[in-house]
Design an enzyme around this catalytic site. Structure first.
Site, PDB file in Angstrom:
ATOM      1  N   HIS A 150      -3.588  -5.714   1.240  1.00 29.28           N
ATOM      2  CA  HIS A 150      -2.852  -5.869   2.500  1.00 29.28           C
ATOM      3  C   HIS A 150      -2.764  -7.325   2.945  1.00 29.28           C
ATOM      4  O   HIS A 150      -3.619  -7.780   3.718  1.00 29.28           O
ATOM      5  CB  HIS A 150      -3.545  -5.063   3.603  1.00 29.28           C
ATOM      6  CG  HIS A 150      -3.361  -3.592   3.473  1.00 29.28           C
ATOM      7  ND1 HIS A 150      -2.357  -2.912   4.126  1.00 29.28           N
ATOM      8  CD2 HIS A 150      -4.038  -2.666   2.753  1.00 29.28           C
ATOM      9  CE1 HIS A 150      -2.433  -1.617   3.815  1.00 29.28           C
ATOM     10  NE2 HIS A 150      -3.446  -1.444   2.984  1.00 29.28           N
ATOM     11  N   CYS A 162       0.835  -1.209   0.000  1.00 25.68           N
ATOM     12  CA  CYS A 162       0.000   0.000   0.000  1.00 25.68           C
ATOM     13  C   CYS A 162       0.869   1.257   0.000  1.00 25.68           C
ATOM     14  O   CYS A 162       1.492   1.568  -0.998  1.00 25.68           O
ATOM     15  CB  CYS A 162      -0.971  -0.046   1.186  1.00 25.68           C
ATOM     16  SG  CYS A 162      -2.308   1.157   1.056  1.00 25.68           S
ATOM     17  N   GLU A 169      -0.923  -8.574   5.160  1.00 27.14           N
ATOM     18  CA  GLU A 169      -0.717  -8.655   6.614  1.00 27.14           C
ATOM     19  C   GLU A 169      -2.035  -8.600   7.385  1.00 27.14           C
ATOM     20  O   GLU A 169      -2.067  -8.933   8.565  1.00 27.14           O
ATOM     21  CB  GLU A 169       0.252  -7.565   7.082  1.00 27.14           C
ATOM     22  CG  GLU A 169      -0.343  -6.174   7.284  1.00 27.14           C
ATOM     23  CD  GLU A 169      -0.565  -5.396   5.990  1.00 27.14           C
ATOM     24  OE1 GLU A 169      -0.578  -5.997   4.902  1.00 27.14           O
ATOM     25  OE2 GLU A 169      -0.763  -4.156   6.090  1.00 27.14           O
TER      26      GLU A 169
END
Lengths: 216, 89
Positions: free
Chosen positions: A184, A84, A186
């Site tokens: 994302h 990002c 994560e």
């Protein structure tokens, strides 16, 4: 193996990135003013709003002292993952081609998206299934490049959340050691939050680092 | 030396901000408006104006997606202009 997660003023996804990386290896935080990368195998440039994203997303962060070391690390073949805002920073500093523009609908978008892995032959995607379910959350995610690029991830048909060129969600550099993506991974490492598909990117990195021939 | 840098989206790159403004104006009764683009204005006080192009290339603009125009010599400083025009708060 050891991951290093960079923290700039305004970064907000560093802790999630560190927790995700810690599921497959060691994970340290790297402060933006430090030049020492602490011998990490993989550098993660995480999401957020580095230096307030003033001027343009990632424009100021690229000049941080730690980024000089990251650029050197990348040129020596070190593995770099930009997520990002991290993707925006890697484009601004020239480690990745192209740029990220404001979403075509001008709105912040936050939703789970389906991604097609179009290149499994990278250190970042070798353990990934053909399709991933991972969230996006951004306002400036419309990828643009006037030159042909090495696409690794595309938004599945009908899933493009930002008007990105050719549905591009993630690209690697020509050498294949620097990867940037808007979604994302994560945030998708625990079944509690709906998907563990993001973990396959971290697992791919563990595999890749494990197979590397140590430099003499 | 006072300088002003105008930064615009490059021609050919989708400019959704410009499009949104272009669509909003007719709603207020302003007709005949087209080719609207929204960019950024940077005002600076510089000692060496020959450094301005490099500043634009390296930081103020991203040449891949934006074009810039440097204006010098005729722009009032930020606070000065506001008081002259009576727009200061």
């Amino acid at each position: 193996m050891k991951f290093g997660v960079i923290r700039f003023p305004g970064t907000c996804d560093d802790v999630d990135a560190q927790l995700a990386a810690a599921r497959v290896g060691e994970a340290a935080l790297l402060w933006h003013r430090d030049r020492d990368l602490q011998g990490v195998d993989v550098v993660i440039v995480p999401g957020g709003f580095s230096y307030g994203d003033y001027l343009r997303a990632g424009a100021i962060a690229r000049f941080a002292p730690v980024m000089e070391s990251v650029i050197e690390f990348a040129h020596e073949g070190g593995l770099v993952l930009g997520i990002c805002n991290g993707f925006q920073i890697l484009c601004e500093c020239g480690l990745l081609p192209g740029a990220l523009l404001v979403n075509d609908h001008l709105k912040f978008v936050f939703r789970q998206v389906r991604l097609d892995v179009v290149d499994h032959n990278t250190p970042f995607t070798r353990n990934c299934p053909p399709s991933l379910s991972i969230p996006v959350k951004h306002t400036t995610g419309r990828y643009y490049s006037p030159e042909p690029v090495q696409v690794v991830l595309r938004y599945a048909p009908g899933e493009n959340p930002n008007g990105s060129q050719d549905d591009i969600a993630g690209v690697v550099n020509n050498a294949g050691n620097v990867f940037g993506l808007m979604p994302h991974p994560e945030h998708a490492v625990d079944a509690l939050t709906g998907s563990t598909d993001g973990l396959t990117i971290f697992e791919s990195l563990r595999t890749a680092v494990g197979e590397r021939v140590p430099v003499a | 030396m006072r300088a002003r840098v105008l930064i615009r989206p490059k021609a050919g790159i989708l400019d959704p901000q410009g499009q949104a403004v272009e669509r909003a104006l007719p709603a207020l009764g302003f007709t005949g408006v087209s080719e609207v683009h929204v960019g950024r204005l940077v005002e600076l006080e510089v000692q060496d104006e020959s450094q301005l192009p490099a500043m634009c290339e390296r930081l103020l603009a991203n040449p891949l997606i934006e074009e810039y125009e440097i204006q010098t010599g005729h722009t009032a400083a930020w606070g000065e202009r506001a008081s002259e025009e009576g727009t200061a708060a």
